[in-house]
Design a protein around this motif. Structure first.
Motif, mmCIF file in Angstrom:
data_model
loop_
_atom_site.group_PDB
_atom_site.id
_atom_site.type_symbol
_atom_site.label_atom_id
_atom_site.label_comp_id
_atom_site.label_asym_id
_atom_site.label_seq_id
_atom_site.Cartn_x
_atom_site.Cartn_y
_atom_site.Cartn_z
ATOM 1 N N TYR A 125 0.861 -1.186 0.000
ATOM 2 C CA TYR A 125 0.000 0.000 0.000
ATOM 3 C C TYR A 125 0.889 1.223 0.000
ATOM 4 C CZ TYR A 125 -2.936 3.754 1.831
ATOM 5 O OH TYR A 125 -3.575 4.953 2.018
ATOM 6 N N GLN A 126 0.555 2.180 -0.849
ATOM 7 C CA GLN A 126 1.277 3.448 -0.881
ATOM 8 C C GLN A 126 0.234 4.561 -0.834
ATOM 9 O OE1 GLN A 126 2.568 5.494 -4.483
ATOM 10 N NE2 GLN A 126 4.660 4.937 -3.911
ATOM 11 N N PRO A 127 0.307 5.478 0.144
ATOM 12 C CA PRO A 127 -0.729 6.505 0.269
ATOM 13 C C PRO A 127 -0.864 7.399 -0.965
ATOM 14 C CG PRO A 127 1.069 6.897 1.836
ATOM 15 C CD PRO A 127 1.321 5.584 1.185
ATOM 16 N N GLU A 128 0.230 7.689 -1.630
ATOM 17 C CA GLU A 128 0.165 8.551 -2.815
ATOM 18 C C GLU A 128 -0.604 7.871 -3.950
ATOM 19 O OE1 GLU A 128 3.527 9.724 -0.248
ATOM 20 O OE2 GLU A 128 2.945 7.806 -1.106
ATOM 21 N N ALA A 129 -0.374 6.572 -4.138
ATOM 22 C CA ALA A 129 -1.093 5.829 -5.179
ATOM 23 C C ALA A 129 -2.572 5.709 -4.826
ATOM 24 C CB ALA A 129 -0.475 4.443 -5.360
ATOM 25 N N ALA A 130 -2.865 5.484 -3.553
ATOM 26 C CA ALA A 130 -4.265 5.389 -3.122
ATOM 27 C C ALA A 130 -4.995 6.709 -3.366
ATOM 28 C CB ALA A 130 -4.326 5.001 -1.645
ATOM 29 N N ARG A 131 -4.319 7.809 -3.109
ATOM 30 C CA ARG A 131 -4.937 9.119 -3.336
ATOM 31 C C ARG A 131 -5.210 9.354 -4.826
ATOM 32 N NH1 ARG A 131 -4.307 14.358 -0.272
ATOM 33 N NH2 ARG A 131 -5.266 15.856 -1.645
ATOM 34 N N ARG A 132 -4.260 8.954 -5.675
ATOM 35 C CA ARG A 132 -4.470 9.097 -7.121
ATOM 36 C C ARG A 132 -5.681 8.278 -7.589
ATOM 37 N NH1 ARG A 132 1.346 8.919 -7.402
ATOM 38 N NH2 ARG A 132 1.260 6.692 -7.841
ATOM 39 N N ARG A 133 -5.833 7.056 -7.063
ATOM 40 C CA ARG A 133 -6.974 6.222 -7.435
ATOM 41 C C ARG A 133 -8.286 6.858 -6.974
ATOM 42 N NH1 ARG A 133 -3.197 2.151 -6.515
ATOM 43 N NH2 ARG A 133 -3.737 1.899 -4.317
ATOM 44 N N ALA A 136 -9.099 9.799 -9.226
ATOM 45 C CA ALA A 136 -9.531 9.359 -10.550
ATOM 46 C C ALA A 136 -10.954 8.810 -10.526
ATOM 47 C CB ALA A 136 -8.579 8.292 -11.084
ATOM 48 N N ALA A 137 -11.360 8.243 -9.399
ATOM 49 C CA ALA A 137 -12.702 7.671 -9.293
ATOM 50 C C ALA A 137 -13.768 8.752 -9.209
ATOM 51 C CB ALA A 137 -12.784 6.764 -8.071
ATOM 52 N N GLY A 138 -13.387 9.953 -8.836
ATOM 53 C CA GLY A 138 -14.352 11.045 -8.732
ATOM 54 C C GLY A 138 -15.028 11.061 -7.377
ATOM 55 N N PRO A 139 -15.946 12.000 -7.200
ATOM 56 C CA PRO A 139 -16.603 12.131 -5.898
ATOM 57 C C PRO A 139 -17.519 10.940 -5.616
ATOM 58 C CG PRO A 139 -17.571 13.646 -7.466
ATOM 59 C CD PRO A 139 -16.396 13.000 -8.146
#
Length: 176
Positions: A125-133, A136-139
Motif C-alpha cells: 500500500y502506498q498513500p500517494e497511489a491510493a490518493r491518485r486512485r 480518478a474515481a471522482g466524488p
C-alpha cells in the motif's frame, strides 16, 4: 534502478534533511544512511511517485539478508508502544527501505558495524497511489451535500440559500 539510488517525494526528502540537520549522538548509525539517501535521491512530486516505491506511511514487505519476509508500515516516528506492524525511519532498516523500488536492495552498517542487506520485495500500500486512485474515481455519494434547501417545497425550485432570487436576505429589526 541501481542499488545506491532512491526516489523520494519532496516531503520525504525534507524529512531526511531535517533528520540530517538534527542528528543526535544516539542516531549516529543513521547519519551515513541519511547522507547516502539525500545524495542519491531523485526527488519527485507525490503525484508523480511510481506505485512500486516505498514512501512514508507505505505498507511494505521486505527481507533482511536471507531471512524471512516481514510486512510493516514505514512511519516517521517510533510508536510509544512497540508494534510489530510499524517500522519507523528512525531505525536503520526503516530508513534503508524509504525510497526503494520493489526488487531493490540497500546495504548499510548496523549499530555493531556489521553489513546488512535490506531488500524491498513488495509495496502493499502506498498513500500517494491510493490518493491518485480516489481522485480518478471522482466524488463518492458521501461527498454530496447532506442538506438541500427547497424553496416553497417545489423540487424544481431548489436553492442553496433560504432566499428567493432578488430577495434581500436581511430580515430587519423584527428578527432581533
Amino acid at each position: 534502478m541501481p542499488m545506491n539510488t532512491c526516489i523520494l517525494t519532496a516531503k520525504d526528502f525534507t524529512i531526511l534533511e531535517a533528520m540530517r540537520d538534527r542528528c543526535l549522538d544516539w542516531e549516529a548509525a543513521l547519519l551515513p544512511i541519511v547522507r547516502r539517501k539525500l545524495e542519491s535521491a531523485q526527488v519527485v512530486f507525490r503525484a508523480d511517485i511510481p506505485e512500486d516505491v516505498a514512501t512514508l506511511n507505505s505498507r511494505v514487505t521486505f527481507r533482511v539478508g536471507a531471512g524471512a519476509s516481514e510486512t510493516r508500515t514505514l512511519s516517521q516516528h517510533a510508536e510509544p508502544v512497540p508494534s510489530a506492524m510499524v517500522l519507523p525511519i528512525t531505525v536503520p532498516r526503516g530508513l534503508a527501505l524509504l525510497g526503494l523500488r520493489e526488487g531493490q536492495a540497500f546495504l548499510f552498517n548496523d549499530h555493531w558495524g556489521r553489513t546488512e542487506k535490506v531488500e524491498l520485495q513488495k509495496v502493499e500500500y502506498q498513500p500517494e497511489a491510493a490518493r491518485r486512485r480516489m481522485d480518478a474515481a471522482g466524488p463518492s455519494p458521501q461527498d454530496k451535500p447532506a442538506l438541500v434547501l427547497v424553496w416553497n417545497g417545489l423540487p424544481d425550485r431548489r436553492r442553496r440559500s433560504g432566499t428567493a432570487p432578488g430577495d434581500f436576505d436581511d430580515p430587519g429589526p423584527s428578527a432581533a
